[in-house]
Design a protein around this motif. Structure first.
Motif: not given
Length: 313
Positions: A154-168
């Motif tokens: 399943a997609l894991y977005a995190g509580p603030h929608g920023a999970a996985g944002e490895i670019g930043h």
């Protein structure tokens, strides 16, 4: 069911440069597609308007009944409230814009907003290069660098929608990033940054594609830029594997068109510094190309509507 009554799902990808739209059947087959330029400096209403203008003729000539629209949008998004939370300096009047309200008002059907990289990963898992896989890092290398996580199926977005944002995430040098931070992966591996890094070395301004072409011809400076991009991507993969134990990485976006050049640099860096688990990470190029984000957005809204229907029955 006749084609005039079949359900249709619209998928919209609002990117920093180009907006892609598709109309899909219930099994996510793309029935029609179009693209338009993104008026990123003209504000949210203009950006959504450009997407809807591109979508209108597709709906007019595709038999069926539109039942939902999914939008994949650049930036950090609040999916629950359908608005953009944070956007890069490539956009004006995008942060804070209520995307789903604008789309629902125009189309008269439910709409669902997701981060464009989340939508990209959703598309690749449902019908692309990582179909059916359980633990995946999705990376898009385009105007910026985006990331998304698929864990335990399943997609894991995190509580603030920023999970996985490895670019930043910092730690990739000290160059200023488009988001206002410093030393992010985006400063090495985005299309814009590849051109900028080449200009830093040579004083010559070229696009990422032109730098790739120069590298293939044996230009040492171009090769150095792509080697640094590949090493940065590999480091991001190792970081993610150490935190989330992902097994697979799927890479898309415009920069991935230089895959024969970029892939060996990533694999070489991964071989030199492998994940702590000791298990190799499978690295693949995205299969859906420019359809990945809009198809993923359509898949997401299809799933959201199906979940809502199940919950009310």
């Amino acid at each position: 069911m006749t084609t005039s009554h079949r359900p249709l799902f619209a998928g919209i990808d609002i990117g920093g440069t180009t907006t892609q739209v598709v109309v899909c059947s219930d099994d996510l087959t793309v029935l029609d597609r179009a693209e338009a330029g993104t008026p990123a400096r003209e504000g949210g209403r203009a950006m959504v308007g450009a997407a809807l203008d591109a979508l209108a003729p597709l709906l007019a000539r595709t038999p069926g009944r539109l039942v939902g629209a999914g939008i994949g949008a650049a930036g950090v998004v609040d999916s629950a409230n359908g608005r953009i939370l944070v956007a890069s300096d490539s956009f004006r009047g995008w942060a804070g814009f209520t995307v789903t309200a604008a789309v629902e008002d125009a189309l008269g059907v439910p709409a669902y907003l997701d981060n464009d990289v989340n939508a990209f990963l959703y598309g690749e898992v449902h019908g692309g290069a990582v179909r059916g896989e359980a633990d995946v890092l999705g990376m898009t290398l385009g105007t910026g660098v985006g990331g998304a996580l698929w864990t335990n199926g399943a997609l894991y977005a995190g509580p603030h929608g920023a999970a996985g944002e490895i670019g930043h995430i910092p730690g990739f040098g000290d160059l200023p990033c488009s988001c206002g931070g410093r030393g992010h992966l985006e400063t090495l591996a985005s299309g814009r940054s590849i051109g900028a890094r080449y200009a830093d070395l040579t004083g010559i301004h070229r696009t990422a594609r032109e730098v790739a072409e120069a590298a293939v011809r044996g230009d040492d400076d171009a090769l150095a830029v792509y080697r640094a991009a590949g090493a940065g991507i590999a480091r991001a993969i190792v970081i993610t594997a150490g935190v989330a134990d992902i097994t697979t990485v799927v890479v898309g976006g415009g920069v991935s068109r230089a895959w024969p050049l970029l892939e060996p640099f990533i694999l070489s860096a991964l071989a030199a510094d492998p994940p702590i688990s000791g298990h190799p990470v499978r690295l693949v190029k995205a299969a859906l190309a420019s359809d990945a984000v809009p198809v993923g957005a359509a898949a997401r809204v299809r799933g959201e509507l199906a979940t809502g229907l199940r919950a009310t029955t």
